[in-house]
Structures are given as structure tokens and as C-alpha cells.
Design a protein around this motif. Structure first.
Motif, PDB file in Angstrom:
ATOM      1  N   PRO A   1       0.811  -1.233   0.000  1.00 50.36           N
ATOM      2  CA  PRO A   1       0.000   0.000   0.000  1.00 50.36           C
ATOM      3  C   PRO A   1       0.838   1.275   0.000  1.00 50.36           C
ATOM      4  O   PRO A   1       0.453   2.276  -0.584  1.00 50.36           O
ATOM      5  CB  PRO A   1      -0.815  -0.092   1.280  1.00 50.36           C
TER       6      PRO A   1
ATOM      7  N   TYR B   1       2.338   1.697  -3.664  1.00 44.22           N
ATOM      8  CA  TYR B   1       1.345   2.079  -4.655  1.00 44.22           C
ATOM      9  C   TYR B   1       0.916   3.538  -4.511  1.00 44.22           C
ATOM     10  O   TYR B   1       0.444   4.137  -5.460  1.00 44.22           O
ATOM     11  CB  TYR B   1       0.123   1.157  -4.588  1.00 44.22           C
ATOM     12  N   THR B   2       1.103   4.134  -3.338  1.00 43.97           N
ATOM     13  CA  THR B   2       0.780   5.547  -3.194  1.00 43.97           C
ATOM     14  C   THR B   2       1.787   6.426  -3.931  1.00 43.97           C
ATOM     15  O   THR B   2       1.474   7.577  -4.242  1.00 43.97           O
ATOM     16  CB  THR B   2       0.729   5.952  -1.719  1.00 43.97           C
TER      17      THR B   2
END
Length: 50
Positions: free
Chosen positions: A44, A47-48
């Protein structure tokens, strides 16, 4: 798989396209980062960035 990289580097050497090396390196690095982070807990956060 290694034949592709060998052919690519031979092409760059013969045609004097040395400016392609950093581009190829960054693309391979980003691809490896995405593949390795796909199943981890860090995914996560990576992917940011994109």
C-alpha cells in the motif's frame, strides 16, 4: 530472458545509444519493485507513490 538484455546492450553499443541505459535501468528497477512488493505488507505504501 538474459538473451533479451544481451541483445539490448549489444544494440546500444553498436548504435552508440548510450542514453538509453539509464531509461532501461529505471524501468527494470520499477518493474522489479512492483513485482516484489505485490504480495508484501509494504504494497500500500509503494502504490501511493504511483
Amino acid at each position: 530472458m538474459l538473451d533479451i538484455f544481451k541483445d539490448l546492450f549489444e544494440f546500444m553499443h553498436q548504435r552508440k545509444k548510450y542514453w538509453l541505459m539509464p531509461i532501461v535501468f529505471v524501468l527494470v528497477l520499477l518493474g522489479a519493485l512492483l513485482v516484489l512488493a505485490q504480495g508484501s505488507a509494504v504494497a500500500p505504501f509503494i502504490y501511493t507513490l504511483f
